[in-house]
Design an enzyme around this catalytic site. Structure first.
Site, PDB file in Angstrom:
ATOM      1  CD  GLU A 161       6.121  35.632  14.228  1.00 36.99           C
ATOM      2  OE1 GLU A 161       5.497  34.794  13.554  1.00 36.99           O
ATOM      3  OE2 GLU A 161       7.098  36.261  13.783  1.00 36.99           O
ATOM      4  CD  GLU A 194      11.095  34.706  15.185  1.00 33.79           C
ATOM      5  OE1 GLU A 194      10.733  34.649  13.987  1.00 33.79           O
ATOM      6  OE2 GLU A 194      10.458  34.167  16.098  1.00 33.79           O
TER       7      GLU A 194
HETATM    8  C1  GAL Z   1       8.402  33.489  12.375  1.00 32.08           C
HETATM    9  C2  GAL Z   1       8.210  32.548  13.540  1.00 32.08           C
HETATM   10  C3  GAL Z   1       9.374  31.595  13.684  1.00 32.08           C
HETATM   11  C4  GAL Z   1       9.708  31.003  12.342  1.00 32.08           C
HETATM   12  C5  GAL Z   1       9.982  32.098  11.358  1.00 32.08           C
HETATM   13  C6  GAL Z   1      10.367  31.611   9.992  1.00 32.08           C
HETATM   14  O1  GAL Z   1       7.223  34.088  11.981  1.00 32.08           O
HETATM   15  O2  GAL Z   1       8.072  33.267  14.735  1.00 32.08           O
HETATM   16  O3  GAL Z   1       9.046  30.591  14.609  1.00 32.08           O
HETATM   17  O4  GAL Z   1       8.650  30.219  11.914  1.00 32.08           O
HETATM   18  O5  GAL Z   1       8.828  32.875  11.221  1.00 32.08           O
HETATM   19  O6  GAL Z   1      10.615  32.678   9.111  1.00 32.08           O
END
Ligand code: GAL
Length: 659
Positions: free
Chosen positions: A148, A305
């Site tokens: 990110e 994710e």
């Molecule tokens: C994302 C990040 C992950 C984790 C996740 C939690 O933004 O890439 O590593 O922190 O959020 O929601």
């Protein structure tokens, strides 16, 4: 992705947080849940390079072999979002500095100064080691670079950044005269006589030159992209054929211009988290997915994710209700995702994210979340025939990060102006009408769209202005909402009356902006009400469709329509809510040939993916009642005939039909 012949399913896997005994259970449960891809090593730099130049890959070798033996693919992370403690001790100047001049410390995660030569050197070394060791490993399906970019911060005011900003500006303007002209430095005596006088836009007594701020936003984006490209070049060379990506936050990272980044990506991937406080979080999810697909040029993309249930970082971290995990996941699939991944595989016991959900929660596999994840994983296993199919849209919303950066600077005519809010409103109208929507850059080829909407597109470049003009002349239908086309690329007003960038296409000029007071609304001659804004409009070739009955522009034009070449351009000079937009867009829809299916149920999200001679329609029932959908086809998730399809409340189906 090489070696992946069904929809990818899995998540971030952090085995380094667990004793080795747990690894065997992980692999067993992954197989049970249908996991075929996991992202590994994203935050492992300190373990992989425990001292500068000394490497320990033993544990990662074992993890990758274990996954490979089980047939689970690896999305291999480069750990560059979290440099080790030794790095910060040795190179304190690589720390980013915030706008108030405070250098940021170690102990969480996040970027180093993207302009730090020491950081670039350290990144080059660890990525070269990783790519040399694993670049041709058969388990490695994809490279997951960094994490990110742009979060948790994207701006850096360190000395490294100051020096790099000056180089970037010299490259953009070549001469100081050009820079002085572009920034309008005659205003407030800001003229520069030497490149070395130019600073990053730190805190100052009053508002910093907006063109300088806009260029700093562009520079910050480019500095991060430069870091990505350092890694990408190494990976492409040492790991040929393995696609390289980095996980976007499509609509939730305002500082990254993903149009620009997408030109450099082998595969587009995205992370998405619901804003739990919003009732319409599922609509915002759809918007995020549609932006991602548009960034991918209409081709499939990966959801790298999302969460199985609650996150840990909002004010109130609301658990997902039963079935919501599948609905959320399948909405991404419906809109073109060829991979559905989660943060994370197993919930951490320590650290800042221990209250974040996972596929395997603290309660273990005997839990609702694991069961729902497993059902999803096994369901996705039945969708291999959809791989590579694409979504088509006839409507595009213009989306431009640069315009948003410019609009969000200080001292606009009203603090209520928001490109984001306007975009959400138009998108929600289209979502509720069941119309699949793309997002497009204002300078991109729009000829494939029947309708193009510009929600408060404040900054319009000369190229965009010509592009929009050509689109309408060629027969397109264009709708622009208020405060669009006001400035060019340097946040300067073009010569003549507003809206300089859209004056010809809209066939009008604006003599004065007349924003409304907080909470004030105005009534229009068609009985609708508007808020936030009105203009004093002087039509040229445009005709007046609706006038204001009251408010500061009473008697004047509120909505106009301009026949321009073979097409038409509509202008909406006030803000309408989602309900009012139904009426307001009626005429433009009709001209563009956009027909709302009269049987469409607002609770049933319906999106079609087109394959080779067949279509795959995803139906997501967000409502509380079962719904019957007529028509033939096979429900791929159950394998049964869908004639008709009875879609239970809260459930999802994917129906295959001949094209
Ligand atoms: C994302 C990040 C992950 C984790 C996740 C939690 O933004 O890439 O590593 O922190 O959020 O929601």
């Amino acid at each position: 992705m090489p070696g992946v012949n069904t929809i990818a399913f899995g998540g971030d896997y952090n085995p380094e947080q667990w004793p080795r005994e747990v690894w065997d259970e992980d692999v067993r449960l992954m197989l049970e849940a249908g996991v075929n891809l996991v992202s590994v090593g994203i935050f492992s730099w300190a373990l992989l390079e425990p001292r500068e130049g000394e490497f320990d890959f033993g544990w990662l070798d074992d993890v990758i072999e274990k996954l490979h033996a089980a047939g689970i693919g690896v999305s291999l992370g480069t750990p560059t979002a979290s440099p080790p403690a030794w790095f910060w001790k040795a190179y304190p100047d690589a720390r980013p500095v915030n706008r108030t001049g405070v250098p940021l410390g170690f102990g969480s995660r996040g970027m180093a100064s993207p302009s730090s030569p020491e950081y670039h050197r350290a990144v080059t070394r660890i990525v070269t080691e990783l790519a040399t060791r694993y670049g041709n490993h058969p388990a490695v399906r994809i490279w997951h670079v960094h994490n990110e970019y742009g979060a948790p911060i994207s701006d850096d005011y360190s000395e490294n950044s100051v020096l790099a900003f000056r180089v970037w500006l010299e490259d953009r303007y070549s001469s100081l005269d050009a820079l002085n002209a572009a920034w309008g430095t005659a205003f407030w005596g800001q003229h520069y006589g030497e490149w070395s006088e130019i600073d990053v836009p730190r805190l100052t007594p009053s508002v910093v030159n907006p063109a300088q701020q806009l260029d700093f936003a562009r520079f910050s984006n480019d500095a991060l992209l430069g870091c990505f490209l350092i890694e990408k070049r190494i990976l492409n060379e040492l790991s040929p054929g393995v696609p390289v990506t980095t996980n976007y936050m499509a609509t939730s990272c305002p500082s990254i211009d993903y149009w620009k980044w997408s030109q450099e990506m082998d595969i587009i991937s995205n992370d998405h988290y619901l804003t739990a406080s919003r009732e319409d979080a599922h609509v915002m999810l759809a918007m995020d997915a549609d932006v991602t697909r548009s960034l991918a040029g209409g081709k499939p993309w990966l959801l790298l994710e999302h969460s199985t249930s609650a996150v840990n970082w909002q004010e109130r971290n609301i658990a997902k209700t039963p079935g919501q995990l599948a609905r959320n996941s399948m909405a991404h699939f419906a809109r073109g995702a060829d991979g559905i991944m989660f943060f994370q595989w197993r919930a951490s016991r320590s650290g800042a994210e221990k209250f974040h959900s996972a596929i395997v929660p603290h309660a273990g596999a005997d839990s609702r979340i694991f069961r729902e994840s497993k059902a999803l994983g096994n369901g996705l296993g039945a969708l291999s025939s959809t791989l590579g199919s694409t979504v088509r849209a006839k409507v595009a919303i213009l989306w431009d990060w640069e315009s948003n950066w410019a609009l969000n600077l200080e001292w606009r005519p009203s603090e209520d102006l928001s490109q984001r809010r306007q975009t959400e409103t138009f998108y929600t109208r289209l979502w509720r009408d069941g119309i699949t929507t793309d997002f497009a850059h204002p300078e991109s080829d729009l000829s494939g769209y029947d309708l193009v909407i510009a929600p408060t597109l404040y900054l319009v470049s000369e190229a965009a202005s010509a592009n929009l003009d050509a689109y309408v002349l060629g027969g397109g239908v264009f709708v622009a909402s208020y405060f669009s086309g006001i400035v060019g690329v340097n946040d300067a007003v073009p010569a003549g009356a507003h809206p300089g960038g859209l004056r010809d296409v809209l066939g009008l000029q604006i003599d004065e902006f007349r924003p409304l007071r907080a909470g004030q609304s105005v009534t229009l001659s068609n009985g609708l009400s508007g808020s936030i804004w009105t203009d004093d409009i002087r039509p040229a070739t445009a005709s007046v469709v609706t006038t204001y009955e009251d408010g500061p522009s009473a008697g004047g034009a509120a909505i106009t329509r301009n026949e321009h070449g073979k097409g038409t351009a509509w202008y909406l000079s006030t803000e309408f809510d989602v309900a009012a937009l139904s009426d307001v867009l009626d005429g433009a829809f009709a001209e563009a040939g956009i027909v709302i299916d009269p049987t469409h149920d607002e609770n049933v999200e319906t999106v079609v993916r087109h394959g080779d001679g067949e279509t795959f329609t995803t139906y997501i029932n967000h409502g509380e009642n079962d719904v019957t959908i007529p028509g033939d086809g096979i429900d791929l998730l159950t394998g049964s005939s869908a004639n008709p399809l009875v879609l239970a409340a809260g459930s999802v189906s994917v129906v295959r039909r001949p094209e």
